[in-house]
Scaffold this active site. Structure first.
Site, short mmCIF file in Angstrom:
data_model
loop_
_atom_site.label_atom_id
_atom_site.label_comp_id
_atom_site.label_asym_id
_atom_site.label_seq_id
_atom_site.Cartn_x
_atom_site.Cartn_y
_atom_site.Cartn_z
N HIS A 87 0.82 -1.21 0.00
CA HIS A 87 0.00 0.00 0.00
C HIS A 87 0.86 1.27 0.00
CE1 HIS A 87 0.05 0.06 4.58
NE2 HIS A 87 -0.05 1.35 4.39
N ASP A 223 1.18 -7.67 2.37
CA ASP A 223 1.31 -6.24 2.08
C ASP A 223 2.77 -5.81 1.92
OD1 ASP A 223 0.88 -3.56 1.80
OD2 ASP A 223 -0.42 -3.35 3.55
N SER A 651 3.87 2.43 8.31
CA SER A 651 3.62 1.42 7.28
C SER A 651 4.92 1.12 6.56
CB SER A 651 2.60 1.95 6.28
OG SER A 651 1.34 1.96 6.86
N1 ASP Z 1 -2.32 1.05 7.87
C1 ASP Z 1 -1.83 2.24 8.45
C2 ASP Z 1 -1.58 3.28 7.42
O1 ASP Z 1 -2.20 3.26 6.43
C3 ASP Z 1 -0.68 2.01 9.35
C4 ASP Z 1 -1.09 2.42 10.72
O2 ASP Z 1 -1.65 3.49 10.85
O3 ASP Z 1 -0.86 1.67 11.66
O4 ASP Z 1 -0.80 4.16 7.52
#
Ligand code: ASP
Length: 725
Positions: A87, A223, A651
């Site tokens: 992502h 991911d 991330s």
């Molecule tokens: N999934 C989160 C993000 O998109 C990561 C997190 O906030 O822990 O940044």
């Protein structure tokens, strides 16, 4: 009654504020030795603080980068190979995807260096050195100074520090304030602009579970994505060029295939973006009021976009990146509100504030200096609320509506014309952005979202804040929203020719002639103008006052509770968060195990589904239980949770074991504890990571060519590390 039992309450509150078994906190690497090393070692860490951050020799920090504007990545080979999340690389992967070569959908692995794909606007930044510069930053600042004078003096000081910093020609300097402007740190950095895409799994692995599983445990997402950093022949940063060569890092992370057990030490080392752990209770209360406005507006847009994306592959690609970024915060805000409510975060803050007030009461000088802070903060937040709600409703409306954002862009062009500053570079940038927005496919979709979005926006704007022109337009059409939408979206301004016509206007008179009587321009400009006139100035004035109060409140908290180990809020600088692999009691009768396996991926598999489809090959490997060196007792580990205190920006951060080896990539947090940006709770806050063994398993099996190259490489790194040990 409450007052009498206060000392006990205060003690309990204070104890609950102390870092729970080392889990709470995002610590500045510079102070790990002094503040954290012994606790980290008591949690099982076998390396030293100096192995993590050192300026005297290479250390783990030399393998960790700020990836793009808001993620983390880590170098895992002597030739600049970099891992981050899927992502995090998503916008680059999407930008390289076409219907004919859809790498987002199918995955991609460069079979040799020449197939690696250049990303013009991607950079990564290493931190070479951190220095505290608080004294220099605050030199000459006097308590009697007004806020503006203080800011001006600090700005001057920072400018001087920056100029005088002892750096190499290829390095750059960043200075950031910490602890709400009470302390300042300087970062000497090296930024590399040639970062090429090496590989990524298909979205059915890298984004498996998509929005349904985002922010949720148990998780089964692979991911990750793979990039490579290139440098000039001296190993220094250079703009993209065929002459560049793979970067040779001072340190790269060894990889462990040995796995881990519950309770094992974990270090997450990366760049958390923004947290607000020291706010007063009223700020949390208002978050619970304000989040649903943003969530509601995004709900509407996401639903509409999703239908269009499902019906048409071109639209799916066109909206892919926009959809995921809008959806990410949309879901997070919902979890955040739930978590704040469920953990009674406001009550905890109230009790903490009572303990704070009680401490002040014991020390007249402190009472005198800080006694006004909480009452003033509460008063300021009350004043802020309606402006905050109008701010959220308008900025989300503007963000989600192409027509509205477009009129904002045109307004900016007009003000350039007004100041006779329409120099070609800025004009051209605005023109390009405007042309992107009037893509007929986007305008058609935008017109479909208009009615529900506008109704929700009107409903949520606090009374007295709605622009008159919007009211007038609604009245003019006697509430017939369909007719209003038809009339607005028929405007010539929402077309390529219309935009070219506007940008051909060379002065404000010509511009006004084209726009003055255009109902679309009038309607959407009124939303933007209303915001600029009625909302933004007061919002930033009150927020500015809150910031000043928070600066003193932060200082006061540190003085009132000298035994508490305070860590600064996240600000996109390098931090260490440490904890342990740990499951949790999610609800009464419901416990989370710390690890997931491929069995769970297969359980979730729904053939042909938008979110839960899988590559045939993966199902095949599962049937054969063919996991090579990556399996554990006949199963394939996929994701795990731990107690590390992380945030957005973390991330892609490496998850490092007790010996300094890479065991996973951090990518998310579990739903129950998403409020950790405002209040961490060791019982239910868990970061989610993809197991490095799953990453290698996927690379190794997807496209054998590259994978063999990459994996052989990584395996040789593992062997080298073992031999060194
Ligand atoms: N999934 C989160 C993000 O998109 C990561 C997190 O906030 O822990 O940044």
């Amino acid at each position: 009654m409450l007052r009498k039992c206060f000392p006990m309450v205060a003690l309990a509150v204070l104890l609950s504020c102390l870092p729970a078994r080392g889990a709470e906190g995002m610590w500045i690497p510079l102070f790990l030795k002094k503040l954290n090393e012994s606790q980290m070692q008591s949690l099982g860490m076998r390396i030293t603080a100096e192995d993590i951050y050192s300026v005297n020799h290479s250390s783990i920090k030399d393998a960790v980068v700020l990836f793009g504007g808001g993620c983390t990545g880590e170098v895992v080979s002597p030739e600049g190979l970099l891992l981050t999340n899927h992502h995090c690389g998503y916008s680059q992967i999407a930008a390289h995807s076409t219907l004919e070569d859809n790498i987002l959908e199918n995955g991609f692995y460069a079979r040799n260096r020449s197939e690696e794909r250049i990303n013009p606007s991607l950079s990564v930044t290493f931190i070479k050195r951190i220095e505290e510069v608080t004294d220099q930053a605050l030199r000459g600042v006097k308590p009697s100074m007004s806020a503006e004078k203080r800011q001006e003096k600090i700005r001057e000081n920072l400018e001087r520090i920056r100029k005088e910093a002892d750096i190499e020609p290829w390095q750059n300097v960043e200075i950031k304030s910490f602890f709400k402007d009470n302390r300042y740190f300087l970062f000497v950095r090296e930024t590399f602009n040639d970062v090429r895409l090496v590989g990524c799994p298909p979205a059915s692995v890298g984004k498996f579970g998509a929005e349904t599983d985002n922010w949720v445990w148990p998780r089964h997402t692979g991911d990750f994505s793979v990039f490579r950093i290139y440098a000039d022949r001296d190993n220094h940063p250079a703009d993209p060029s065929p002459d560049n060569v793979p970067y040779r890092p001072d340190h790269y992370l060894p990889i462990s295939l040995d796995g881990f057990s519950e309770g094992d030490f974990t270090l997450v080392f990366g760049f958390p973006g923004r947290t607000d752990e020291y706010l007063p209770g009223i700020a949390l209360e208002q978050t619970i009021v304000r989040n649903p406005i943003k969530v509601g507006l995004r709900d509407i847009a996401l639903n509409a976009w999703q239908k269009e994306m499902e019906a048409n592959d071109t639209i799916k690609l066109l909206y892919a990146n926009r959809y995921v970024s809008v959806a990410n915060a949309w879901k997070k805000w919902q979890g955040e509100s739930l978590g704040l409510e469920r953990t009674r975060a406001v009550d905890k803050k109230t009790a903490y504030e009572a303990a704070f007030a009680d401490t002040l009461a014991k020390y007249p000088a402190m009472q005198q200096a800080y006694g006004h802070l909480l009452p003033d903060l509460y008063a300021a937040y009350k004043e802020l609320l309606p402006y905050g709600m109008a701010y959220d409703a308008t900025s989300e409306y503007n963000y989600l509506s192409d027509a509205c954002a477009l009129m904002g862009l045109l307004g900016r062009y007009r003000s350039l014309l007004g100041k006779q500053q329409a120099d070609s570079a800025r004009t051209e940038a605005l023109r390009q952005q405007a042309l992107e927005r009037v893509d007929p496919r986007r305008i058609t979709i935008d017109s479909k979202v208009f009615i529900p979005l506008t109704e929700f926006y009107c409903d949520k704007m606090p009374s007295g804040f709605l622009p008159q022109e919007v009211d007038a337009a609604l009245e003019g059409f006697h509430g017939d929203m369909e007719a209003l939408a038809d009339s607005l979206y028929a405007s010539p301004l929402l077309s390529r020719d219309g935009i070219e016509g506007i940008f051909a206007a060379k002065d404000t008179t010509a511009f006004d002639l084209l726009t003055r009587n255009d109902p679309t321009y009038v309607f959407f400009r009124s939303v933007v103008e209303n915001y600029n006139r009625m909302v933004a100035p007061r919002y930033s004035e009150v927020s500015g006052r809150i910031d000043l109060l928070m600066k003193d409140y932060m200082k006061a908290q540190m003085e009132a509770f000298p035994d508490r180990a305070f860590f600064p809020d996240a600000n996109m600088t390098l931090r260490a968060s440490y904890g342990q692999v740990r499951g949790m009691q999610a609800r009464d009768g419901l416990a989370y195990l710390p690890q997931t396996f491929l069995d769970g991926v297969i359980e979730k598999y729904v053939p042909g589904d938008r979110e839960f489809d899988l590559p045939e090959k993966l199902i095949d490997l599962y049937r054969k239980k063919d996991y090579g060196p990556y399996g554990e007792n006949g199963r394939m580990p996929v994701c795990f949770i731990a107690t590390n205190h992380t945030s957005g920006g973390n991330s892609g951060s490496p998850v490092i074991n007790a010996d300094g080896e890479l065991i996973g990539l951090n990518f998310d947090r579990a739903w129950d504890g998403v409020m950790s940006d405002m209040q961490y709770d060791a019982e239910i806050c868990r970061n989610i990571s993809v197991d490095i063994r799953y990453v290698l398993f996927i690379i190794d099996n997807d496209i054998p060519h590259l994978c063999l190259a990459v994996v052989t490489f990584m395996l040789s790194c593992i062997l080298i590390t073992r031999m060194n040990l």
